[in-house]
Motif scaffolding. Structure first.
Motif, PDB file in Angstrom:
ATOM      1  N   CYS A 129      48.857   2.170  32.595  1.00  0.00           N
ATOM      2  CA  CYS A 129      49.372   0.744  33.436  1.00  0.00           C
ATOM      3  C   CYS A 129      50.556  -0.608  32.650  1.00  0.00           C
ATOM      4  N   CYS A 143      45.745  -5.835  38.373  1.00  0.00           N
ATOM      5  CA  CYS A 143      46.447  -4.866  39.858  1.00  0.00           C
ATOM      6  C   CYS A 143      44.872  -5.397  40.164  1.00  0.00           C
ATOM      7  N   CYS A 154      41.292   4.619  36.660  1.00  0.00           N
ATOM      8  CA  CYS A 154      42.481   4.278  37.420  1.00  0.00           C
ATOM      9  C   CYS A 154      42.889   4.793  38.084  1.00  0.00           C
TER      10      CYS A 154
END
Length: 157
Positions: A129, A143, A154
């Motif tokens: 990410c 996030c 994730c």
């Protein structure tokens, strides 16, 4: 009232948006000044998951980011992930505390402080990410999904 505030990214935590504000305005080394400027309070504390003083923040953002406190809470905090596990009355009380300037015991009243699932001690991230964020936006952010207690991977990668 703030004359500048960064545009939030997809799934960005409010804490992260404020951290980027501090970095962009070169105030990153002075957390008290950032909190005072953003929340108009010298008593506010930066809290990643269930922050308070949201009405003050929304008022300060009127010129640069017209958003409601409800949308801010539901889109950029972890409240929507915690509220389904609380009674409707508890959730409403926590929400009111998040809007107010007195949110000191939110974690105790929500049961998070006594929960068997421990809160992460540091911010979590996904290396893939991060690569995508740098490529797409030229900067990194935290996030919301990566900060959920008990979720140690994730969902995208």
């Amino acid at each position: 009232m703030l004359g500048y505030f960064p545009t939030p990214y997809d799934d960005e935590l409010l804490y992260s948006v404020i951290a980027r504000y501090a970095k962009h305005t070169r105030m990153a080394g002075n957390q008290k000044a950032v909190v005072r400027e953003v929340f108009s309070s010298s008593t506010a504390t930066a809290v990643p998951d269930l922050p308070s003083h949201l009405n003050s923040l929304v008022k300060n953002l009127q010129l640069v980011w017209p958003i409601s406190a409800n949308t801010l809470c539901s889109t950029y905090t972890l409240a929507p992930f915690y509220f389904p596990f609380l009674s409707p009355q508890q959730a409403a009380n926590i929400f009111r505390s998040m809007l107010s300037n007195s949110g000191g015991n939110i974690h105790t009243r929500s049961g998070i402080a006594a929960n068997i699932i421990k809160q992460p001690v540091s911010f979590r991230y996904c290396p893939e990410c991060m690569r995508e964020q740098l490529e797409k936006y030229g900067e990194l952010y935290w996030c919301r999904m990566h900060q959920l207690p008990g979720l140690d991977f994730c969902l995208q990668h």
